[in-house]
Design an enzyme around this catalytic site. Structure first.
Site, mmCIF file in Angstrom:
data_model
loop_
_atom_site.group_PDB
_atom_site.id
_atom_site.type_symbol
_atom_site.label_atom_id
_atom_site.label_comp_id
_atom_site.label_asym_id
_atom_site.label_seq_id
_atom_site.Cartn_x
_atom_site.Cartn_y
_atom_site.Cartn_z
ATOM 1 N N ASP B 550 0.867 -1.178 0.000
ATOM 2 C CA ASP B 550 0.000 0.000 0.000
ATOM 3 C C ASP B 550 0.905 1.229 0.000
ATOM 4 O O ASP B 550 2.038 1.175 0.469
ATOM 5 C CB ASP B 550 -0.903 -0.002 1.230
ATOM 6 N N GLU B 552 1.028 5.594 0.746
ATOM 7 C CA GLU B 552 0.372 6.815 1.178
ATOM 8 C C GLU B 552 0.893 7.919 0.263
ATOM 9 O O GLU B 552 2.060 7.912 -0.127
ATOM 10 C CB GLU B 552 0.714 7.139 2.634
ATOM 11 N N HIS B 691 -4.297 3.270 7.984
ATOM 12 C CA HIS B 691 -3.778 4.502 7.418
ATOM 13 C C HIS B 691 -2.313 4.740 7.705
ATOM 14 O O HIS B 691 -1.845 5.852 7.756
ATOM 15 C CB HIS B 691 -4.621 5.711 7.821
ATOM 16 N N ASP B 696 -2.131 -0.806 6.472
ATOM 17 C CA ASP B 696 -3.115 -1.119 5.436
ATOM 18 C C ASP B 696 -2.685 -2.335 4.625
ATOM 19 O O ASP B 696 -3.507 -3.169 4.245
ATOM 20 C CB ASP B 696 -3.296 0.083 4.497
#
Lengths: 124, 736
Positions: B550, B552, B691, B696
C-alpha cells in the site's frame, strides 16, 4: 688487501660488537643504519659481503637485497640476512630473493665468522 | 446488476404475454358480437370509459407493485442469501444472514441462522480439540525456533533452487547490519533482503554457492567422509563470516534436495588471534634482537680478554642495557596478554553493587549469616561468572564464620548480634575492592592458602574447582587486610579488575515463545516447491509468493503532481502472512505535504526530511517484490503512482497484480461497499494501525488470504483464473 664487509643494522648495540668482531678477524668494515645508507655505501665502497638486517627504517632489507640482485655489477656481492624474524616463510623469502645465507638472531660469534669466512673464501 | 436486469426482463415478458392473451380473447369476443351489440358496447364503453380505464390501470399498477414486492422481498434476499451463506461456509462462520425480506424469507433466514449457530458451536468444539493438540506441537516448534534464533551461528536452509526455507536472527543480522556511513534506513539497501521463499542468491553471490555445491557433489561422488564446503565472505557491515555449506540429502538416493548454510562471524576471533600473534611475534623478535647484541658482546669479551678498557666498558654497557630492554619487553607483553586477551570463562558484566546485594541475600537464605552492606553506593562494573563468584563468596563467609565465631558457639556463649559481617565496596588503582569485615580474629596467610586449595562447596552446592582457581579465573586476588586490631575487627579483601566498556558486544534479547509468537523464520513446506521460475499464471494461488503493498500519497491527483510519501508491504509465502518480512519506508516527496493529507495518514513534513527519494525507495521495493505477485487494495491507483516513477528509478514492475477490491466485488457482487474496512468487517478481520502504508498492507494481506479461500469455492484456483475474473469485474464496474 682485506675483504670488505658492510654491516647494515639500525640497532647500534648490535653493530658495535659485530664491527669489533669483523675487524678482529681482519676484515675492513663499513656500517649503514638504513637501507638507503646501505645502497649508498655499496655503490661508493663496493663491499665483498653485506650483513643485512631485515627490519630497517624506511627501505627494508628484502628491498635492498632485491635491488642488489637486479644490478649486474653487484651480482657477486655476498648477502647474509641477519634478522630477528625467525619464521620459516621469512627465511624462504630471503633465500628466494637471492641471499647467500640467513642467520637468525641471536647468533654465536663463531657461527657468523665461520659463515662469512666460508662465503668469502668461495669467491677466490 | 445482472440479477435485477434478468428479473425485469422476465417481468416484462410475462406482462406482454398476459396482455397478448387478454387481447386475443377480447378479439374473439368482439368477432362474435352482432352489429347492434357492438354499438351498444361502444355506447356503454363511451359513457362509462372511466370505469374500464380505471380497472385496467389498477390491474397493471397492482401487478407492478406485486412484482416489485416479490423482487425486493424474495428474489433479492435469496440472491444475497447465497452470497452470505458462502461467506459463512468459507471465511466467517460468525456472520449471520440479515433477516430482512418477505415473511417466508425471514422464516427461512432465521432457520438458517439457527443452523449456522449450531454449526459454529460444533466447529468451535472441534477446533478447540484440534487447537489443544496443535498448541503442543506449536510449543515445541516455538522452542525450537526460539533456540534456533539465539544460536551464535547463523543458520540458513535452502532447497535445491536456492529458495530460503529457514533462517535465523543471526543470519539476518549478518546480512542486514548496516555500515554506519550509508542511508538512513535498512530497507533501502538493494540486494540484502532475507526472507522465506526468497532466493539465497540475493544475499550471497551465486557463483560461490554453485562452486560449493559442485565441490560437495564431487565429494559425494567419491564417498568422502567430510562433504561440507567452506568459504569466507565479507558481510555488508564489513565483518568476516565463514560459511559452511552442508548438503541435505534425499534419504533413498544420495541426491541433494537442498543445503544448509552455517554462518559464523569470525571477526572477533580473528582480531583476537591476530593480536595474540602480533604480541608473540613482537615479543620473539624483540628478545632475539636484544639477545643478539648481548650474546655477540659477551662472546667478543670472552674471545678477546685483552681488549682495551674503553671497548670492554662499551660492551658491558650494551649487555646491561639490552638485558633491561628484554625485561621491559617481557613485562609489556605479559600485561597486554593477560588483561586484554583472556576471556576464558564466559563472564557477565555485573554492577558491583548488585553482586554484593546478591551475596547478602544468599548468605542470609543459605547460611543464615547476617551481612551488612557499608559505604556509599559505588557505580562500578565487574565481569563475573556470577554463579561461581557468588559461591566463592558464600564459601568464604562460611569458612570465616567457623573461623571467627565457631568456638564461641561451641562454648555455648554465642552472641548472635555480634555474628555479623559487613561488606564494603571501594575503588583503588583501577581495581574494585570488596572488603569483608568481621569482629573477631584475623585470618592468617596460611589459613587463606588452605582455603584456596579447597573445593568450593556450600551446603549441598558443589563447584568442582578450588576457591583459588575460581578467584584466578576472575583475574581476582584474595588478601588479608590489617583491619582494626584495637577494636577487634579483622578484614579480608577481594580485588577484582574493573570491567572495561566493551563496544559492539552482542546484546541478547530474551527468548520469547507463546501462541502466535513463533518467529516466521522457517517453512519447510517450501521444500516441495520446485520451479519458482516457471510461469506463475498456471500455478495455484495458494503456492504463490505475494507482496501485499500500500502507499500513502500527498493527495489523490495522479497527474497533478501528487507524490508517494510512504510504501508499506508485507509478504505472503505458502499461505502465511510473514509479518517479519516487511517493507516499511517513508519517502521524501520533494514537495509540500498538504495538511489535509497529514490528517489522514499522520505523516508530517518533518518526518520526511531525511528520508530517501522515491527513485531509491522504488529500486529497493522492486527488489523486495522480485518474483512475487503484487497485491493491493484498489491497486490500480498505487500502480499508476509507481509506474509514473519507474523510469526515474530505472526499474520496471512486471509482476502480475491482483486487486482485493476487484476480487471482493467479483465474489460478492450483491454487496455494495468494498472499502477496506467494510470488507475486513465482513470477513471477520480486526483492523489495527490503519492509514499507515504498512498497516493497510497487512489488513489487505489478511483480506487477500480469506479471498483466496472464497475464490477456491467458486472454482478459481490459479493466478490466471483470478486475473481473468478481476478483469471482468473491472469492466463490469466501469460500465455500471
Amino acid at each position: 688487501m682485506p675483504k670488505k664487509i658492510l654491516i647494515v643494522d639500525d640497532e647500534p648495540n648490535i653493530v658495535v660488537p659485530l664491527q669489533f668482531l669483523m675487524e678482529q678477524n681482519g676484515y675492513a668494515v663499513d656500517v649503514a643504519y638504513s637501507g638507503e645508507e646501505a645502497l649508498e655505501s655499496i655503490s661508493r665502497w663496493r663491499p665483498d659481503l653485506v650483513l643485512l638486517d631485515i627490519m630497517l627504517p624506511g627501505m627494508d632489507g628484502f628491498e635492498v637485497c632485491q635491488i642488489m640482485r637486479l644490478n649486474e655489477a653487484w651480482r657477486d656481492i655476498k648477502i647474509v640476512f641477519l634478522t630477528a624474524k625467525g619464521r620459516d616463510v621469512d627465511v624462504a623469502k630471503g633465500m628466494v630473493l637471492g641471499a647467500d645465507a640467513y642467520i637468525i638472531k641471536p647468533f654465536s660469534n663463531t657461527e657468523i665468522i665461520a659463515k662469512v669466512r666460508a662465503l668469502l673464501e668461495n669467491t677466490k | 446488476m445482472s440479477t435485477t436486469r434478468r428479473f425485469w426482463w422476465f417481468s416484462a415478458v410475462a406482462l406482454i404475454l398476459t396482455l397478448v392473451t387478454v387481447g386475443f380473447i377480447a378479439l374473439l369476443f368482439w368477432h362474435q358480437l352482432t352489429l347492434d351489440e357492438k354499438n351498444i358496447f361502444f355506447e356503454v364503453v363511451k359513457a362509462r370509459f372511466i370505469y374500464f380505464f380505471g380497472a385496467g390501470f389498477i390491474l397493471l399498477l397492482g401487478l407492478g407493485l406485486i412484482l416489485d414486492g416479490i423482487f425486493h422481498l424474495y428474489i433479492l434476499p435469496i440472491k444475497r442469501l447465497t452470497e452470505e451463506i458462502q461467506i459463512i461456509l468459507s471465511v466467517n462462520p460468525s456472520r449471520r444472514i440479515s433477516e430482512e425480506g418477505g415473511q417466508w424469507f425471514v422464516e427461512v433466514a432465521s432457520l438458517l441462522n439457527e443452523w449456522a449457530d449450531r454449526m459454529e458451536t460444533l466447529q468451535h468444539d472441534v477446533d478447540e480439540k484440534i487447537g489443544l493438540v496443535r498448541t503442543e506441537i506449536e510449543e515445541e516448534r516455538n522452542i525450537f525456533a526460539a533456540i534456533l534464533s539465539e544460536l551464535p551461528q547463523g543458520v540458513m536452509i535452502c532447497n535445491a533452487e536456492g529458495q530460503i526455507l529457514l533462517y535465523d536472527k543471526q543470519t539476518r543480522q549478518f546480512f542486514e547490519a548496516e555500515p554506519e556511513s550509508s542511508g538512513p534506513d535498512l530497507s533501502c539497501r538493494p540486494g540484502h533482503f532475507i526472507g522465506l521463499g526468497r532466493s539465497i542468491f540475493g544475499v550471497l553471490e551465486k557463483n560461490r554457492i554453485v562452486h560449493a555445491l559442485d565441490e560437495i557433489a564431487f565429494k559425494l561422488d567419491r564417498n568422502e567422509a567430510d562433504v561440507s564446503s567452506r568459504f569466507v565472505i565479507v558481510s555488508p557491515a564489513g565483518n568476516l563470516i565463514t560459511v559452511e555449506v552442508v548438503p541435505i540429502l534425499d534419504a533413498c538416493e544420495r541426491i541433494c534436495t537442498g543445503f544448509a548454510l552455517i554462518l559464523e562471524d569470525i571477526t572477533g576471533r580473528m582480531e583476537k588471534e591476530a593480536k595474540i600473534d602480533g604480541l608473540f611475534q613482537g615479543l620473539t623478535t624483540g628478545i632475539r634482537t636484544s639477545l643478539a647484541a648481548i650474546r655477540s658482546a659477551a662472546e667478543a669479551m670472552i674471545a678477546y680478554p685483552n681488549m682495551e678498557k674503553e671497548k670492554r666498558e662499551r660492551f658491558q654497557e650494551i649487555i646491561h642495557h639490552e638485558s633491561l630492554t628484554i625485561g621491559d619487553r617481557v613485562n609489556d607483553a605479559a600485561s597486554k596478554y593477560s588483561s586484554r586477551l583472556l576471556g576464558r570463562w564466559p563472564r557477565t558484566r555485573t554492577a558491583a553493587c548488585d553482586f554484593v546485594e546478591g551475596v547478602k541475600r544468599q548468605a542470609q537464605a543459605k547460611l543464615g549469616i547476617q551481612v551488612e552492606i557499608q559505604g556509599e553506593h559505588l557505580e562500578a562494573w565487574i565481569e563475573l561468572d556470577t554463579y561461581s563468584a557468588l559461591l566463592a563468596m558464600l564459601f568464604l563467609l562460611h569458612r570465616l564464620k567457623d573461623h571467627a565465631f565457631g568456638e564461641e558457639r561451641e562454648g555455648g556463649s554465642g552472641r548472635p548480634g555480634k555474628q555479623q559481617f559487613s561488606l564494603a565496596l571501594g575503588k583503588e588503582d583501577g581495581f574494585i575492592c570488596l572488603d569483608i569485615h568481621w569482629p573477631g580474629p584475623p585470618v592468617s596467610m596460611e589459613t587463606l592458602n588452605q582455603w584456596d586449595a579447597e573445593t568450593l562447596s556450600v551446603n549441598n552446592e558443589l563447584f568442582l574447582l578450588p576457591l583459588g582457581e575460581v578467584i584466578r579465573h576472575h583475574d581476582a586476588e584474595l588478601l588479608p587486610l590489617p583491619g582494626k586490631k584495637d577494636v577487634g575487627i579483622a578484614a579480608l579483601r577481594l580485588l577484582f579488575p574493573e570491567a572495561q566498556v566493551v563496544e559492539g558486544k552482542r546484546l541478547r534479547t530474551p527468548l520469547t515463545f507463546g501462541p502466535g509468537s513463533r518467529p516466521e523464520f522457517f517453512d519447510f513446506d517450501l521444500f516441495d516447491h520446485y520451479g519458482q521460475d516457471s510461469d506463475m499464471d498456471d500455478r495455484p494461488l495458494r503456492e504463490l509468493p505475494f507482496t501485499v503493498f500500500d502507499t500513502e500519497t500527498t493527495g489523490l491527483d495522479l497527474r497533478g503532481g501528487d507524490e508517494i510519501i510512504s510504501i508499506g508491504a508485507v509478504r505472503i509465502v505458502n499461505g502465511r502472512l510473514l509479518k517479519e518480512d516487511i517493507f516499511d519506508q517513508l519517502v521524501d516527496p520533494k514537495r509540500s505535504v498538504p495538511p489535509e493529507s497529514t490528517r489522514i495518514h499522520g505523516i508530517s513534513p518533518e518526518m520526511l526530511k531525511s528520508q530517501p527519494p522515491i527513485e531509491q525507495v522504488l529500486a529497493s521495493f522492486h527488489l523486495f517484490a522480485e518474483g512475487t505477485v503484487l497485491v493491493g487494495h484498489n491497486a490500480a491507483f498505487d500502480m499508476k503512482m509507481i509506474q509514473m516513477k519507474e523510469t526515474a528509478a530505472g526499474v520496471r514492475f512486471t509482476n502480475p497484480v491482483l486487486d482485493t477490491l476487484l476480487l471482493s466485488a467479483a465474489i460478492h457482487p450483491a454487496q455494495e461497499n468494498h472499502h477496506l474496512e467494510t470488507i475486513a468487517r465482513r470477513l471477520g478481520i480486526s483492523i489495527m494501525g490503519r492509514h499507515t502504508a504498512l498497516g493497510d498492507a497487512i489488513v489487505t494481506g489478511e483480506i487477500f488470504l480469506k479471498l483466496i479461500a472464497l475464490l477456491e469455492q467458486t472454482g478459481i484456483h490459479t493466478l490466471k483464473e483470478a486475473r481473468t475474473l478481476s478483469q471482468k469485474t473491472f469492466y463490469a464496474r466501469k460500465r455500471y
